[in-house]
Scaffold this active site. Structure first.
Site, PDB file in Angstrom:
ATOM      1  N   HIS A   1     -10.590   0.962   2.010  1.00  0.00           N
ATOM      2  CA  HIS A   1     -10.400   1.961   3.073  1.00  0.00           C
ATOM      3  C   HIS A   1     -11.623   1.802   3.982  1.00  0.00           C
ATOM      4  CE1 HIS A   1      -8.876   5.896   4.717  1.00  0.00           C
ATOM      5  NE2 HIS A   1     -10.036   5.750   5.315  1.00  0.00           N
TER       6      HIS A   1
ATOM      7  N   LYS B   1      -9.548  -0.437  -5.622  1.00  0.00           N
ATOM      8  CA  LYS B   1      -9.598   0.189  -4.300  1.00  0.00           C
ATOM      9  C   LYS B   1     -10.940   0.846  -4.049  1.00  0.00           C
ATOM     10  CE  LYS B   1      -7.961   2.033  -0.441  1.00  0.00           C
ATOM     11  NZ  LYS B   1      -6.845   2.930  -0.184  1.00  0.00           N
TER      12      LYS B   1
ATOM     13  N   HIS C   1      -4.664  -0.715   6.000  1.00  0.00           N
ATOM     14  CA  HIS C   1      -4.212   0.083   7.160  1.00  0.00           C
ATOM     15  C   HIS C   1      -5.145  -0.003   8.360  1.00  0.00           C
ATOM     16  CE1 HIS C   1      -6.974   2.757   5.152  1.00  0.00           C
ATOM     17  NE2 HIS C   1      -6.094   3.188   4.272  1.00  0.00           N
TER      18      HIS C   1
ATOM     19  N   ASP D   1       1.368   2.613   3.622  1.00  0.00           N
ATOM     20  CA  ASP D   1       0.505   3.787   3.445  1.00  0.00           C
ATOM     21  C   ASP D   1       1.337   5.066   3.485  1.00  0.00           C
ATOM     22  OD1 ASP D   1      -1.820   5.131   2.881  1.00  0.00           O
ATOM     23  OD2 ASP D   1      -2.536   5.167   4.956  1.00  0.00           O
TER      24      ASP D   1
ATOM     25  N   HIS E   1       0.867  -1.204   0.000  1.00  0.00           N
ATOM     26  CA  HIS E   1       0.000   0.000   0.000  1.00  0.00           C
ATOM     27  C   HIS E   1       0.891   1.237   0.000  1.00  0.00           C
ATOM     28  CE1 HIS E   1      -3.862   2.083   1.519  1.00  0.00           C
ATOM     29  NE2 HIS E   1      -2.972   3.040   1.284  1.00  0.00           N
TER      30      HIS E   1
HETATM   31  O1  DOR Z   1      -3.693   9.511   5.705  1.00  0.00           O
HETATM   32  C1  DOR Z   1      -4.013   9.164   4.581  1.00  0.00           C
HETATM   33  N1  DOR Z   1      -3.461   9.723   3.486  1.00  0.00           N
HETATM   34  N2  DOR Z   1      -4.952   8.230   4.453  1.00  0.00           N
HETATM   35  C2  DOR Z   1      -5.463   7.910   3.265  1.00  0.00           C
HETATM   36  O2  DOR Z   1      -6.334   7.088   3.219  1.00  0.00           O
HETATM   37  C3  DOR Z   1      -5.030   8.608   2.031  1.00  0.00           C
HETATM   38  C4  DOR Z   1      -3.686   9.164   2.194  1.00  0.00           C
HETATM   39  C5  DOR Z   1      -3.304  10.172   1.122  1.00  0.00           C
HETATM   40  O3  DOR Z   1      -3.541   9.896  -0.053  1.00  0.00           O
HETATM   41  O4  DOR Z   1      -2.749  11.204   1.472  1.00  0.00           O
HETATM   42 ZN    ZN Z   2      -3.436   5.012   1.664  1.00  0.00          ZN
END
Ligand code: DOR
Ligand code: ZN
Length: 349
Positions: free
Chosen positions: A140, A103, A178, A251, A16
């Site tokens: 998500h 996703k 996550h 992430d 991810h």
């Molecule tokens: O904290 C996050 N940032 N969570 C997400 O689901 C997306 C990600 C982003 O793209 O910045």
């Molecule tokens: Zn993410």
């Protein structure tokens, strides 16, 4: 003579990652490409990646920016699900070997999710197709109902959306991305091996206090938001247990510093420059260094049905020299790297 403690493991994969595009991609991509064999690349660009053609073009842009010494890195592309996506696009993306997964962003749940899904029923035909062609669904997992407290949105999503989904699509392979709660750990570990979950480095290291320590800390803000300590401990037990439901998805989500240090700061923690160092620390603290390879390099590949990476990386127990920020020269700005709450003691050899 003392010898330095080392650990050697198969090259990891990141299941991810947000690589972004353009100047930011150029700045952050080397940190992922130099360490991981493969990465599942998130599609929440502006505009989002919703077609096979867009995913192919994005993959080409990534490959074109790979540093000469990291040409073996493989970006695995994903499709951003919208209310209007045609099942035929999923079929085509799978047949052409372009999509590795799709996703699900509930609309409004996070960064660039406004084109996401407003009601899970709207994508049932797409999910039927994904089940048929065996394309994994990455989720998500947070409800967007404003009546639900932000710290409860993951647990409520499991009840309201994930459970019915597993019932209605008994063959669909699903990754809960996550995860941040003990509810998610308990739920996922009780499922068959068609269900998995990624865990980030930062959720193993911080709880929600980190966001407010001595003032508001925008660089500790991400979504799903970090939860109470008991949840962090549950995530650490899951990640270090050796249970193959759980695998690394960093992430890593870069945002320029001015967009984080802002009256309405963006969600996202940029951790790709120090993830392995952090993981070695966490797994050592849990007495589970022997499970690090499973979490970082084996369980995810098995879930995706891909061969394990054959080459190895080595970590040595020497304090690392890590950057606190990464510059984006074309924009004259920087991106703050995740600051672990304690001094790091492992470095990549
Ligand atoms: O904290 C996050 N940032 N969570 C997400 O689901 C997306 C990600 C982003 O793209 O910045
Ligand atoms: Zn993410």
């Amino acid at each position: 003579m003392t010898t330095t403690k080392t650990i050697t493991l198969r090259r990891p994969d990141d299941w991810h990652v947000h690589l972004r595009d353009g100047a930011v991609m150029k700045a952050v991509l080397p940190w992922t490409a130099q360490l991981y064999g493969r990465a599942i690349v998130m599609p929440n660009l502006k505009p989002p990646i919703t077609t096979v053609t867009a995913a192919e073009a994005y993959r080409e842009r990534i490959l074109a920016e790979l540093p000469a010494e990291n040409k073996t890195f493989t970006p695995l592309m994903t499709c951003y699900l919208t209310d209007n996506l045609e099942p035929s696009e999923i079929k085509l993306g799978k047949e052409k070997g372009v999509f590795s997964a799709a996703k699900l962003y509930p609309a409004g749940a996070t960064t660039n999710s406004e084109h996401g899904v407003t009601d899970i029923q709207n994508i049932y035909p797409v999910l039927e197709m994904m089940q048929e062609v065996d394309l994994p669904l990455l989720i998500h997992g947070e409800v967007v109902d404003p009546a639900i407290d932000i710290f409860d949105r993951e647990a409520v999503f499991i009840e309201r959306v994930l459970q019915p989904l597993l019932r209605d699509f008994p063959e669909l392979r699903i990754v809960s991305e996550h995860i941040t709660t003990s509810a998610a750990v308990d739920f996922i570990s009780a499922q068959s091996d068609r269900v998995g979950a990624t865990i980030t480095t930062h959720h193993l290291m911080i709880n929600r206090n980190a966001i407010f320590k001595g003032g508001i800390r925008p660089h500790m803000y991400c979504l799903p938001i970090a939860k109470r300590e008991e949840h962090r401990l549950a995530l650490r037990r899951a990640a270090t247990s050796g249970d193959s439901h759980f695998f690394l998805g960093t992430d890593t989500a870069p945002h320029l510093t001015p967009l984080k240090e802002n009256a309405c700061g963006c969600a996202g923690i940029f951790n790709s420059p120090n993830t392995m160092e952090c993981l070695a620390q966490v797994f050592e603290e849990e007495g589970a260094l022997d499970h690090l390879e499973g979490f970082a390099s084996v369980h995810g590949a098995r879930f995706y049905g891909l061969p394990l990476n054959e080459d190895r990386i080595t970590l040595e127990k020497i304090p690392p020299d890590l950057p606190s920020e990464v510059l984006v020269p074309e924009l004259g700005e920087a991106i703050q790297v995740f600051t672990p709450p304690e001094p790091m003691s492992w470095r990549l050899k």
